[in-house]
Write a protein that holds these residues in place. Sequence first.
Motif, PDB file in Angstrom:
ATOM      1  N   MET A   1       0.980  -1.001  -0.096  1.00 37.78           N
ATOM      2  CA  MET A   1       0.021  -0.145  -0.099  1.00 37.78           C
ATOM      3  C   MET A   1       0.908   1.149  -0.004  1.00 37.78           C
ATOM      4  N   GLU A   2       0.656   1.992  -0.898  1.00 39.49           N
ATOM      5  CA  GLU A   2       1.310   3.467  -1.058  1.00 39.49           C
ATOM      6  C   GLU A   2       0.768   4.348   0.131  1.00 39.49           C
ATOM      7  N   THR A   3       1.318   5.253   0.785  1.00 40.88           N
ATOM      8  CA  THR A   3       0.499   6.223   1.182  1.00 40.88           C
ATOM      9  C   THR A   3       0.701   7.577   0.638  1.00 40.88           C
ATOM     10  N   PHE A   4      -0.471   8.277   0.597  1.00 44.47           N
ATOM     11  CA  PHE A   4      -0.611   9.571  -0.029  1.00 44.47           C
ATOM     12  C   PHE A   4      -0.898  10.528   1.164  1.00 44.47           C
ATOM     13  N   THR A   5      -0.028  11.731   1.135  1.00 44.52           N
ATOM     14  CA  THR A   5      -0.211  12.335   2.220  1.00 44.52           C
ATOM     15  C   THR A   5      -0.820  14.060   1.584  1.00 44.52           C
ATOM     16  N   ILE A   6      -2.009  14.355   2.441  1.00 41.50           N
ATOM     17  CA  ILE A   6      -2.425  15.543   2.016  1.00 41.50           C
ATOM     18  C   ILE A   6      -2.615  16.656   3.285  1.00 41.50           C
ATOM     19  N   GLU A   7      -1.836  17.782   3.107  1.00 42.04           N
ATOM     20  CA  GLU A   7      -1.612  18.799   3.906  1.00 42.04           C
ATOM     21  C   GLU A   7      -3.261  19.597   4.236  1.00 42.04           C
ATOM     22  N   ILE A   8      -3.483  19.726   5.348  1.00 41.71           N
ATOM     23  CA  ILE A   8      -5.019  20.362   5.623  1.00 41.71           C
ATOM     24  C   ILE A   8      -4.751  21.990   5.448  1.00 41.71           C
ATOM     25  N   GLU A   9      -5.763  22.329   4.661  1.00 44.07           N
ATOM     26  CA  GLU A   9      -5.578  23.884   4.509  1.00 44.07           C
ATOM     27  C   GLU A   9      -6.560  24.643   5.299  1.00 44.07           C
ATOM     28  N   PRO A  10      -6.333  26.099   5.542  1.00 46.62           N
ATOM     29  CA  PRO A  10      -7.526  26.690   6.196  1.00 46.62           C
ATOM     30  C   PRO A  10      -8.660  26.716   5.356  1.00 46.62           C
ATOM     31  N   LEU A  11     -10.074  26.735   5.822  1.00 51.00           N
ATOM     32  CA  LEU A  11     -11.171  26.848   4.995  1.00 51.00           C
ATOM     33  C   LEU A  11     -11.369  28.064   4.741  1.00 51.00           C
ATOM     34  N   LYS A  13     -13.532  30.718   1.621  1.00 49.20           N
ATOM     35  CA  LYS A  13     -14.581  30.552   0.487  1.00 49.20           C
ATOM     36  C   LYS A  13     -14.051  30.595  -0.886  1.00 49.20           C
ATOM     37  N   ALA A  14     -12.789  31.002  -1.139  1.00 46.91           N
ATOM     38  CA  ALA A  14     -12.117  30.725  -2.399  1.00 46.91           C
ATOM     39  C   ALA A  14     -11.727  29.553  -2.628  1.00 46.91           C
ATOM     40  N   ALA A  15     -11.048  28.814  -1.556  1.00 48.15           N
ATOM     41  CA  ALA A  15     -10.522  27.706  -1.626  1.00 48.15           C
ATOM     42  C   ALA A  15     -11.608  26.672  -1.792  1.00 48.15           C
ATOM     43  N   PHE A  16     -12.577  26.733  -1.025  1.00 48.18           N
ATOM     44  CA  PHE A  16     -13.583  25.709  -1.137  1.00 48.18           C
ATOM     45  C   PHE A  16     -14.583  25.753  -2.190  1.00 48.18           C
ATOM     46  N   ALA A  17     -14.457  27.030  -3.015  1.00 48.33           N
ATOM     47  CA  ALA A  17     -15.578  27.114  -4.071  1.00 48.33           C
ATOM     48  C   ALA A  17     -15.847  26.032  -4.987  1.00 48.33           C
ATOM     49  N   GLN A 110      -6.633  14.188  -6.230  1.00 46.93           N
ATOM     50  CA  GLN A 110      -7.740  15.223  -6.239  1.00 46.93           C
ATOM     51  C   GLN A 110      -8.253  15.491  -5.040  1.00 46.93           C
ATOM     52  N   ILE A 111      -7.798  15.039  -4.052  1.00 50.11           N
ATOM     53  CA  ILE A 111      -8.393  15.332  -2.794  1.00 50.11           C
ATOM     54  C   ILE A 111      -7.907  16.618  -2.258  1.00 50.11           C
ATOM     55  N   ARG A 112      -8.610  17.342  -1.297  1.00 49.43           N
ATOM     56  CA  ARG A 112      -8.237  18.444  -0.633  1.00 49.43           C
ATOM     57  C   ARG A 112      -8.838  18.242   0.623  1.00 49.43           C
ATOM     58  N   ALA A 113      -7.933  18.789   1.639  1.00 44.68           N
ATOM     59  CA  ALA A 113      -8.475  18.737   3.156  1.00 44.68           C
ATOM     60  C   ALA A 113      -8.632  20.357   3.616  1.00 44.68           C
ATOM     61  N   PHE A 114      -9.543  20.497   4.432  1.00 48.67           N
ATOM     62  CA  PHE A 114      -9.629  21.620   4.988  1.00 48.67           C
ATOM     63  C   PHE A 114      -9.843  21.658   6.631  1.00 48.67           C
ATOM     64  N   ILE A 115      -9.565  22.807   7.223  1.00 46.42           N
ATOM     65  CA  ILE A 115     -10.103  22.892   8.602  1.00 46.42           C
ATOM     66  C   ILE A 115     -10.552  24.084   8.790  1.00 46.42           C
ATOM     67  N   SER A 116     -11.763  24.003   9.361  1.00 42.32           N
ATOM     68  CA  SER A 116     -12.644  25.444   9.660  1.00 42.32           C
ATOM     69  C   SER A 116     -12.131  26.227  10.785  1.00 42.32           C
TER      70      SER A 116
END
Lengths: 169, 169
Positions: A1-11, A13-17, A110-116
């Motif tokens: 299994m590969e591990t793919f790492t995604i950094e969590i960005e601040p939530l 409006k523009a980034a989440f649009a 294609q995944i993006r992660a956000f924290i509110s």
Amino acid sequence: METFTIEIEPLTKAAFAPFGDVIEIDGADHFGINRNTVERHHDLAAVDVGVETGGKTLISMVTCNELADLPYQLPYVERHPLATQAFIPMDFTPMVVAVAPDVAAPTPSQIRAFISNGKQGINYHRNIWHMPMIFLDASQRMLVVDRGGPGNNLEEYFFENTIIELVKA
Amino acid sequence: METFTIEIEPLTKAAFAPFGDVIEIDGADHFGINRNTVERHHDLAAVDVGVETGGKTLISMVTCNELADLPYQLPYVERHPLATQAFIPMDFTPMVVAVAPDVAAPTPSQIRAFISNGKQGINYHRNIWHMPMIFLDASQRMLVVDRGGPGNNLEEYFFENTIIELVKA
């Protein structure tokens, strides 16, 4: 299994649009109602409950009682093909979400992660893949505005060959 | 001018049933979602945004920045003939509402007044007269779920010969 790492960005409006709406007062149009004793921040989300398939608007509450740690392995994603789905925090706790665009089989990149910021709500647009929301420090109640009605409004997708890991930015 | 006095009752589902829904977790149906990591308290209000008149669901926020004292003189009542309107508190502050049934010209004795426990939301049914909500001790933000779309969805009614006064029970 590969591990793919995604950094969590601040939530924001523009980034989440590309995925949906951020429901927050900051920057929203507002006007006085009730003879100006009340300020209304109007129409903060593109709600679409799929009336053409017999959908109606539901108001529900959810409580999430499991806390998560970072790094966090994304278990799966789900999406709702018939309607939008909005979550509004009621206890001011930051929430972490991961999303992917409207494609049949999302790829890890294609995944993006956000924290509110704890006060922001979100409204997932139709067919946007999203992880079940997680909370890091404290759980909370959330208000949900979504669809009730006939038809299958839930699809799930599992990443079979890759571990998707969310990490602090 | 006569003065008509109305005692403010605690807000309960049973007492508020003729006017709308109380949106609260207590007593609501609930079930696990997201593989049981989340509990969903489902469909807490009979939302009706008047799709037959082109209505769509709006999510908005309102902030009320004026505090009121008791006894309080009810300025007027309003109602929405095309849709329901829900208010959910976001800052846990009790709110005082006064309501009257769906009649063309409500009489003072038809009015009832309620105070919430600070966590309860309400959903006014169509054509239920209601006073602009007031707060006694602290203001708050509220989430609103109501209707956008064409048509006149606001009527106001003024009591001409009577002062309606809300008092502590």
